[in-house]
Design a protein around this motif. Structure first.
Motif, PDB file in Angstrom:
ATOM      1  N   ALA A   1      -6.115  -5.011  -7.824  1.00 50.62           N
ATOM      2  CA  ALA A   1      -4.982  -5.438  -8.647  1.00 50.62           C
ATOM      3  C   ALA A   1      -3.908  -6.087  -7.787  1.00 50.62           C
ATOM      4  O   ALA A   1      -2.824  -5.527  -7.596  1.00 50.62           O
ATOM      5  CB  ALA A   1      -4.422  -4.253  -9.416  1.00 50.62           C
ATOM      6  N   PRO A   2      -4.151  -7.295  -7.280  1.00 49.54           N
ATOM      7  CA  PRO A   2      -3.236  -7.903  -6.313  1.00 49.54           C
ATOM      8  C   PRO A   2      -2.003  -8.564  -6.907  1.00 49.54           C
ATOM      9  O   PRO A   2      -1.145  -9.031  -6.158  1.00 49.54           O
ATOM     10  CB  PRO A   2      -4.120  -8.953  -5.630  1.00 49.54           C
ATOM     11  N   SER A   3      -1.882  -8.605  -8.245  1.00 44.35           N
ATOM     12  CA  SER A   3      -0.728  -9.282  -8.838  1.00 44.35           C
ATOM     13  C   SER A   3      -0.266  -8.553 -10.094  1.00 44.35           C
ATOM     14  O   SER A   3      -1.012  -7.790 -10.706  1.00 44.35           O
ATOM     15  CB  SER A   3      -1.055 -10.743  -9.163  1.00 44.35           C
ATOM     16  N   VAL A   4       0.992  -8.829 -10.455  1.00 47.23           N
ATOM     17  CA  VAL A   4       1.622  -8.174 -11.599  1.00 47.23           C
ATOM     18  C   VAL A   4       2.235  -9.239 -12.502  1.00 47.23           C
ATOM     19  O   VAL A   4       3.011 -10.085 -12.032  1.00 47.23           O
ATOM     20  CB  VAL A   4       2.727  -7.205 -11.143  1.00 47.23           C
ATOM     21  N   ALA A   5       1.896  -9.208 -13.780  1.00 49.18           N
ATOM     22  CA  ALA A   5       2.477 -10.136 -14.747  1.00 49.18           C
ATOM     23  C   ALA A   5       3.837  -9.628 -15.202  1.00 49.18           C
ATOM     24  O   ALA A   5       4.050  -8.419 -15.343  1.00 49.18           O
ATOM     25  CB  ALA A   5       1.555 -10.278 -15.951  1.00 49.18           C
TER      26      ALA A   5
ATOM     27  N   ASP B   1      14.321 -12.086  -4.888  1.00 47.75           N
ATOM     28  CA  ASP B   1      14.327 -10.753  -4.285  1.00 47.75           C
ATOM     29  C   ASP B   1      13.181  -9.900  -4.840  1.00 47.75           C
ATOM     30  O   ASP B   1      12.547  -9.140  -4.099  1.00 47.75           O
ATOM     31  CB  ASP B   1      15.657 -10.053  -4.544  1.00 47.75           C
ATOM     32  N   LEU B   2      12.936 -10.011  -6.145  1.00 45.85           N
ATOM     33  CA  LEU B   2      11.835  -9.248  -6.749  1.00 45.85           C
ATOM     34  C   LEU B   2      10.499  -9.695  -6.159  1.00 45.85           C
ATOM     35  O   LEU B   2       9.615  -8.872  -5.892  1.00 45.85           O
ATOM     36  CB  LEU B   2      11.834  -9.431  -8.264  1.00 45.85           C
ATOM     37  N   ARG B   3      10.368 -10.989  -5.946  1.00 42.51           N
ATOM     38  CA  ARG B   3       9.147 -11.518  -5.334  1.00 42.51           C
ATOM     39  C   ARG B   3       8.955 -10.950  -3.929  1.00 42.51           C
ATOM     40  O   ARG B   3       7.842 -10.506  -3.580  1.00 42.51           O
ATOM     41  CB  ARG B   3       9.228 -13.041  -5.282  1.00 42.51           C
ATOM     42  N   ALA B   4      10.008 -10.933  -3.132  1.00 42.05           N
ATOM     43  CA  ALA B   4       9.920 -10.404  -1.773  1.00 42.05           C
ATOM     44  C   ALA B   4       9.587  -8.916  -1.795  1.00 42.05           C
ATOM     45  O   ALA B   4       8.792  -8.427  -0.972  1.00 42.05           O
ATOM     46  CB  ALA B   4      11.227 -10.660  -1.021  1.00 42.05           C
ATOM     47  N   TYR B   5      10.182  -8.195  -2.733  1.00 38.30           N
ATOM     48  CA  TYR B   5       9.924  -6.761  -2.872  1.00 38.30           C
ATOM     49  C   TYR B   5       8.446  -6.517  -3.182  1.00 38.30           C
ATOM     50  O   TYR B   5       7.803  -5.629  -2.586  1.00 38.30           O
ATOM     51  CB  TYR B   5      10.810  -6.190  -3.972  1.00 38.30           C
TER      52      TYR B   5
ATOM     53  N   ASP C   1       6.276  -7.159  -0.174  1.00 32.27           N
ATOM     54  CA  ASP C   1       6.383  -6.061   0.791  1.00 32.27           C
ATOM     55  C   ASP C   1       5.480  -4.891   0.407  1.00 32.27           C
ATOM     56  O   ASP C   1       5.028  -4.135   1.283  1.00 32.27           O
ATOM     57  CB  ASP C   1       7.835  -5.570   0.891  1.00 32.27           C
ATOM     58  N   LEU C   2       5.216  -4.745  -0.890  1.00 32.92           N
ATOM     59  CA  LEU C   2       4.345  -3.677  -1.377  1.00 32.92           C
ATOM     60  C   LEU C   2       2.880  -4.106  -1.447  1.00 32.92           C
ATOM     61  O   LEU C   2       2.022  -3.318  -1.882  1.00 32.92           O
ATOM     62  CB  LEU C   2       4.809  -3.209  -2.759  1.00 32.92           C
ATOM     63  N   GLY C   3       2.606  -5.346  -1.050  1.00 35.52           N
ATOM     64  CA  GLY C   3       1.225  -5.805  -0.999  1.00 35.52           C
ATOM     65  C   GLY C   3       0.711  -6.452  -2.261  1.00 35.52           C
ATOM     66  O   GLY C   3      -0.508  -6.644  -2.407  1.00 35.52           O
ATOM     67  N   VAL C   4       1.613  -6.807  -3.185  1.00 38.67           N
ATOM     68  CA  VAL C   4       1.195  -7.485  -4.411  1.00 38.67           C
ATOM     69  C   VAL C   4       2.058  -8.737  -4.613  1.00 38.67           C
ATOM     70  O   VAL C   4       3.072  -8.924  -3.944  1.00 38.67           O
ATOM     71  CB  VAL C   4       1.309  -6.564  -5.646  1.00 38.67           C
TER      72      VAL C   4
END
Length: 388
Positions: free
Chosen positions: A60-64, A77-81, A84-87
């Motif tokens: 599950a490498p991405s989140v919609a 910032d949300l993208r960077a966060y 950092d968590l690997g997604v």
């Protein structure tokens, strides 16, 4: 020796299934929304929960995202966060079904001012995509009518085309529009995008950067969904899946829960049609966990997709083609069923361990203590999911 060949394992290694942010929020039916301990309080915590699924499954490498439910001050910032968590942040989903102005339609509304409002919402979603690096804008429309004569069905199709054209024109070179369809609900007499044919007709009129989103729960009983999958792949217009499961209507249950054989049949056509690990065909879940814990529900879901993909890869396609060509009905069916009945779970567990993952991701997550941690730390989490 594993029943999965090196080619099978290489294909499975590449598989990625996008998670919906709303699956981690509270959801329910039109009768009741049940809160659960540890519910995220903001989009950041949704991303953190989604990252747990990827940690234990590597699937599950991405989140919609869903707008406006996932609005934040800074999407950069949300993208960077997330990274950092690997997604990564994936598909951006619009919402034109929770505003009083849209009672009688949004992109199809008779009133040009309301149509403009709905269009502007989608343009704002594309701005979010620009900040997050997302490729796909997914549009599902809760539009239609409840009574014969209530609405001009042809006029609504014309207005939908005009609205989608304006949205489509704003897309960047690497961005896409995917148009989801749904048989019924909340409109009961007619729905403006009720089936794959209507969605296909609309996206073909837009151009190459538009395609169809197929939600596996959005069909009339008895519909041969794998035929639709085949046809859209054949036409080059299957842009994405929303995987879930249903017993009666759009139940949004864990994928494979109601009919694992149907999921297998769908994934066989995906493999047959070149849709597996095809960057033009996105896999995503669209589910609501009303009575079960959210994170384990998503772990179970991606594992179900992986398992049925592995079984689909086991179909001896050369032998199947020979049986089909010779008209040997029973042999062809037996070849198909042999793959479906093969238990690939031990082989997948062994393969996970070879990659440094837990053989049983569900048990590993349960033992991690994360669920207990968020239940203790998050007080008053009411982030929205479907039905909230």
């Amino acid at each position: 020796m594993s029943i999965l060949s090196s080619d099978n394992l290489a294909a499975l290694e590449k598989q990625g299934i996008e998670l919906p942010s709303w699956a981690f929020g509270n959801s329910g039916t039109r009768f009741k929304v049940f809160g659960t301990p540890g519910t995220p309080r903001d989009p950041w915590e949704k991303i953190a929960d989604a990252a747990q699924v990827h940690t234990y499954t590597a699937l599950a490498p991405s989140v919609a995202l869903h707008i406006p439910w996932d609005l934040v001050d800074s999407f950069s910032d949300l993208r960077a966060y997330a990274e950092d968590l690997g997604v990564s942040l994936g598909t951006v989903n619009s919402n034109t079904f929770q505003d009083d102005d849209y009672k009688f339609g949004a992109l199809t509304h008779e009133d040009a001012a309301i149509r403009r409002k709905a269009i502007d919402h989608h343009l704002a979603c594309i701005d979010v995509m620009d900040a997050t690096g997302s490729r796909d804008l997914k549009i599902w429309l809760a539009e239609g009518s409840n009574y014969p004569g209530q609405a001009d069905m042809r006029g609504r199709q014309d207005r939908l085309h005009e609205s989608l054209q304006t949205i489509y024109a704003r897309l960047g070179d690497e961005q896409r529009l995917v148009l989801e369809y749904k048989f019924f609900e909340p409109a009961f007499y007619h729905t403006d995008v009720p089936d794959w044919g209507t969605s296909y007709a609309q996206v073909v009129a837009l151009g190459d950067k538009a395609s169809v989103c197929l939600d596996t729960g959005h069909h009339a009983p008895g519909t041969n969904i794998e035929f639709i999958v085949m046809q859209l792949l054949r036409l080059g217009k299957l842009g994405s899946f929303d995987f879930n499961s249903r017993f009666y209507a759009d139940d949004d249950l864990i994928v494979g829960a109601a009919d694992p054989f149907q999921l297998f049949r769908i994934l066989f056509e995906v493999v047959r049609g070149g849709g597996l690990n095809n960057p033009d065909v996105a896999f995503m879940l669209d589910q609501c966990h009303n009575v079960e814990d959210k994170i384990p529900g998503q772990i179970r879901s991606v594992l179900n997709v992986q398992e049925m993909t592995a079984r689909a890869l086991l179909v001896d396609r050369d032998a199947l083609a020979a049986a089909q060509k010779s008209g040997d009905v029973l042999a062809a069916n037996a070849i198909f069923m042999d793959a479906f009945y093969t238990d690939v779970r031990p082989a997948l567990a062994e393969w996970r361990e070879s990659r440094g993952l837990a053989a049983d991701p569900m048990a590993a997550y349960a033992d991690s203590g994360y669920q207990q941690k968020i239940a203790a730390e998050r007080v008053g989490g009411v982030q929205a999911g479907w039905g909230a």
